[in-house]
Design an enzyme around this catalytic site. Structure first.
Site, PDB file in Angstrom:
ATOM      1  CB  SER A  97     -37.156 -23.605 -24.125  1.00 17.96           C
ATOM      2  OG  SER A  97     -36.768 -24.621 -25.010  1.00 17.96           O
TER       3      SER A  97
ATOM      4  CD  GLU B 157      -3.023  -0.893   0.130  1.00 22.50           C
ATOM      5  OE1 GLU B 157      -3.218   0.260  -0.315  1.00 22.50           O
ATOM      6  OE2 GLU B 157      -3.625  -1.886  -0.297  1.00 22.50           O
TER       7      GLU B 157
END
Length: 923
Positions: free
Chosen positions: A390, A104
């Site tokens: 479907s 960081e």
């Protein structure tokens, strides 16, 4: 003095002539501009600093919890209020400090809150790629941003962030600031702070026990806590860990050998087996977090102290979670665990489910997984991307066909054989292996047949099909392929995505993306409205006609098991298949009412495991149970037919659609929907009746012992005549078919009564007319009046008796060759009437349309030996044509009314289970 004055004027003119060089003026103006900019920027920065919030020690200790409200504005979750364990700097092991700072802020212990080196790099990157493309925030800056500022990318906020970071470094030590950071940061799965994260993921309460791989994982998690969740994405976690290890080597925190050794670990082996209980509503809250993060840049619902107003209906959410649970009283019967062929572990069938408000797209409930979500786990309702079977047919085939081509629900498609995929040697067949010929698209959708759907997209065009689907929110990674139509191609969807698409049909073609958050309020009172605006995505006729077709699919088609009696509900099933997989990897049901839209997916995380038998019907049960529960006690309106749609009765089997004639049997009339202006105008002639014969007579020729039959008919008609006879009231037997208007019947039986029947038959389409008949009696042997005295005084019967109809009047005539007589005429059909006449004919007025009249004529002697003697009665019948019936009504002449259905595949047959059995083939 004048000279001096002139010299001064001359000198001024001379000075005017000596202008400054151009480069000096440019330099002067540039300097002025730069000075103004510096003053302006300085003033602006001064303003930003002056308006920056004050450092508040209380806000530095713990992050703000966000409060989540339901659809009624009631608080139901306080995120961040729990799951915290505070840690002191002395509790932090060096390996964790090194991992965090290397990742960081590598110069954390050297700078004073702002890192000039990182700022310079970020400035260059932002000039090249735009503001916000690269950050330069130190750990100190991250602490002040989380505590005091929003996450928006604004210059003012960045200036304030730097100013507050400098202040924070002045008031607090580096150790205190790092302690603040590690206690505030969010590590995913509801864990705040590094201590709670270590306990959650590794089961360690003493941070000193953390290993290098574990420290690297924790250091990498805050960047993307959900994506790097080691329980759900161990491969991504390992990649992020590797990045942290490289940074630690780069900044001299560890050696390359230590990094290589750490990379050997198996991520799942590091994790604790003790999983916390799933959080109530966690699947919904996961969607809330993702939505807020997507729509508000940099927002963090776990640390920003937000008030988030959501769309959740807690009653529906709790019911959905109950149906996905393993509770003993759960009405849904899930299958037993099966072995995953990849992991060899026993796994549960999974499910994902979404409930939307059909009217506005608000998400009312999310069922993310069987048993709820654990450890911020995978949410099958919003994260899965599976073939939809479907359920895609309304979206990619029939919806676009109605929208762009204005097809009716009756539009005919030829389901004749497997569909050959263009440019391929592959074929697509129907799931049931049957092919029924011509049928309506309503019937094709009802039975979920693949061939008509594939042919529909071929006619509509894949470009139009994809455009229509994208308008409903379906996302394509690349151009659509043909087998996407039946949900067996490369297109994948989530239940949320599918529900959003179906909702557009439910809401008259008006839609927006589904949403879980209506607004967000910041601690400073600022409010952001997140509710999307609705817009038309299809015509109202498309939405209504598609809904009407889907209503057929759920009431009599493959979706019958999901039908809710008494509720106007529609829906569609979907299953898939994969080569080498037994059963269906995916089973879907998506449907809706005017109030709610629900989509359900079931399957296994490994789609090499298939569902079979009743297990493919679980989505139907989940849909039916949920829709029944949430519709109980509220009014559910039926779908309203818009003015753009007309309802028309058409003759079944006509292609293109035709109106029924007055003679079309009721069983061959179907009501279908048409876009206004496209309805049929031509009337079918298939069942039209031919005109019957007229002037039918039958006379006995005693010399030749035969009956001569004659009749009249229009010579322009291309017909044949079927002649039949019965003897003494026996069964009618066909004698012959002829093109003439006369026939001789030989070898007749003495003493018998013959009834002769003639029917006209069209030579073009075999249509038939109404039957006409007449009766004649053959005298018995020894009944000759001239040879048998006993016959003296007997009367001859009339001959050539016929009846014709014109202008509401029946004209009856006959011939007579016997002794003088009057004629007794009896008419039956409208009651029974009798009249005696002297002439060889009579007219009957006011004949009633549609009635059949029987007219009998008996000669009665009036002179000498025959006075009062009665001859043999002769009779004929005539049916008066009915009034013309309007299309769709039952006209006259339809008594038989059962000529058989001609339309291919429209016999209303269903398979026994009413369901798809194998799904659609994968492309």
């Amino acid at each position: 003095m004048a000279e001096n004055s002139q010299s001064r004027v001359a000198r001024r003119k001379q000075k005017k002539a000596k202008k400054k060089p151009l480069w000096k003026r440019i330099l002067l103006y540039t300097g002025i501009i730069i000075l103004a900019m510096v003053i302006g920027v300085g003033a602006m920065f001064t303003y930003f600093i002056a308006t920056a919030p004050k450092l508040d020690a209380a806000k530095l200790q713990d992050p703000f919890s966000s409060k989540i409200y339901d659809m009624d504005g009631e608080l139901f979750a306080d995120l961040g209020a729990e799951q915290r364990t505070k840690v002191n700097y002395d509790d932090l092991p060096k390996v964790l400090i090194d991992a965090v700072t290397a990742t960081e802020d590598s110069r954390f212990f050297q700078h004073h809150g702002v890192d000039p080196v990182r700022v310079g790099g970020a400035i260059v990157a932002n000039i090249k790629h735009g503001f916000g493309s690269e950050g330069a925030s130190t750990i100190t800056q991250q602490v002040v941003e989380q505590a005091f500022l929003s996450h928006e990318k604004k210059i003012s906020l960045k200036v304030q962030e730097m100013w507050l970071a400098l202040q924070l470094e002045r008031d607090y030590s580096k150790e205190e600031i790092l302690e603040m950071y590690l206690n505030k940061v969010y590590y995913g799965s509801g864990a705040y702070g590094v201590a709670k994260a270590a306990q959650f993921y590794f089961g360690k309460t003493d941070l000193k026990e953390l290993t290098l791989p574990e420290a690297a994982i924790l250091a990498g998690l805050p960047q993307r806590p959900s994506a790097y969740n080691p329980y759900q994405s161990p491969d991504l976690t390992k990649g992020r860990m590797d990045t942290v290890l490289k940074l630690m080597v780069k900044h001299g925190k560890i050696t390359q050998k230590q990094a290589d050794e750490a990379r050997k670990v198996d991520i799942p082996s590091l994790l604790t087996d003790s999983h916390p209980d799933s959080t109530p509503y966690e699947a919904f809250l996961q969607k809330v977090r993702k939505e807020v993060e997507k729509k508000i840049d940099g927002a963090d619902i776990y640390t920003d102290g937000l008030k988030i107003y959501t769309t959740i209906d807690k009653d529906i959410q709790e019911h959905v979670e109950f149906l996905l649970s393993d509770e003993e009283d759960n009405p849904i019967q899930y299958p037993e665990k099966v072995e995953d062929p990849k992991t060899k572990k026993m796994v549960d069938m999974q499910a994902g489910m979404v409930v939307l408000d059909s009217k506005n797209g608000a998400i009312r409930a999310i069922g993310g997984a069987r048993g709820g979500l654990e450890n911020d786990g995978f949410n099958y309702a919003i994260g899965t991307n599976r073939q939809a079977g479907s359920t895609m047919k309304p979206i990619l085939a029939y919806g676009p066909a109605i929208e762009y081509e204005k097809w009716s629900t009756y539009h005919q498609m030829n389901d004749d054989k497997p569909y050959q995929i263009p440019g391929s040697d592959k074929k697509v067949g129907n799931w049931n292996g049957q092919y029924q010929g011509w049928m309506s698209i309503r019937k094709a959708l009802e039975e979920s047949l693949n061939v008509p759907a594939m042919k529909t997209v071929e006619e509509v065009g894949q470009g139009n099909a994809q455009k229509f689907a994208e308008g409903l929110g379906i996302k394509f990674d690349k151009d659509m392929i043909g087998t996407d139509t039946i949900g067996g191609g490369e297109l994948g969807v989530s239940p949320l995505e599918l529900a959003g698409a179906y909702r557009a049909f439910a809401n008259e073609g008006i839609s927006s993306e589904p949403y879980s958050v209506t607004k967000v309020e910041y601690p400073d009172g600022r409010t952001v409205d997140l509710k999307p605006k609705q817009k038309p995505v299809m015509s109202d006729y498309t939405a209504y006609m598609m809904s009407d077709m889907l209503k057929t699919a759920i009431t009599s088609g493959t979706g019958k098991l999901a039908d809710v009696p008494g509720l106007p509900v529609v829906g569609k099933t979907g299953t898939t298949n994969r080569p080498g997989v037994e059963g269906s990897p995916d089973s879907w049901f998506s449907g809706y009412t005017t109030n709610y839209t629900i989509s359900v997916w079931t399957g296994y995380n490994n789609n090499d495991i298939g569902l079979s038998g009743d297990n493919t019907k679980i989505p139907h049960a989940l849909f039916k149970n949920t829709m029944s529960h949430i519709s109980d006690g509220i009014e559910t309106a039926d779908f309203k037919k818009p003015d753009s749609v007309v309802e028309v009765g058409v003759e079944k089997g006509s292609n293109p659609a035709k109106l029924p004639s007055a003679y079309t049997p009721d069983s061959n009339i179907v009501t279908e929907l048409f876009v206004k202006g496209t309805e049929p105008t031509k009337t079918s002639e298939k069942y039209d009746k031919l005109d019957p014969v007229s002037g039918l007579t039958a006379e006995y020729d005693k010399d030749k012992n035969k009956i001569n039959v004659k009749w009249d008919y229009d010579k322009d008609q291309d017909v044949s005549f079927q002649v039949s006879a019965s003897v003494d009231g026996g069964q009618m037997q066909e004698l012959s078919t002829t093109g003439d208007t006369s026939m001789e019947i030989s070898s007749v039986e003495p003493g018998s009564e013959y009834t002769i029947q003639v029917v006209a038959i069209s030579n073009e389409n075999e249509e038939t007319s109404e039957a006409k008949s007449t009766t004649v009696t053959v005298p018995g042997e020894g009944e000759d009046d001239e040879d048998n005295e006993e016959n003296q005084g007997e009367m001859e019967p009339v001959s050539g008796l016929k009846a014709t109809y014109k202008n509401n009047t029946i004209d009856v005539s006959w011939k007579y060759n016997g002794p003088a007589a009057v004629f007794e005429v009896t008419v039956s059909g409208d009651g029974s009437q009798q009249q005696t006449v002297n002439s060889n004919g009579i007219k009957i007025d006011n004949a009633q349309p549609g009635r059949t009249y029987t007219i009998s004529v008996t000669p009665v002697g009036k002179n000498g030996d025959t006075q009062g003697a009665r001859g043999e009665p002769q009779s004929t019948t005539i049916t008066i044509p009915g009034e013309e019936a309007p299309p769709g009504d039952d006209g006259d002449g339809n008594e038989d009314g059962n000529n058989g259905e001609q339309g291919g595949g429209q016999d209303g047959s269903e398979n026994e289970q009413g369901e798809e059995e194998g799904g659609e083939p994968e492309g």
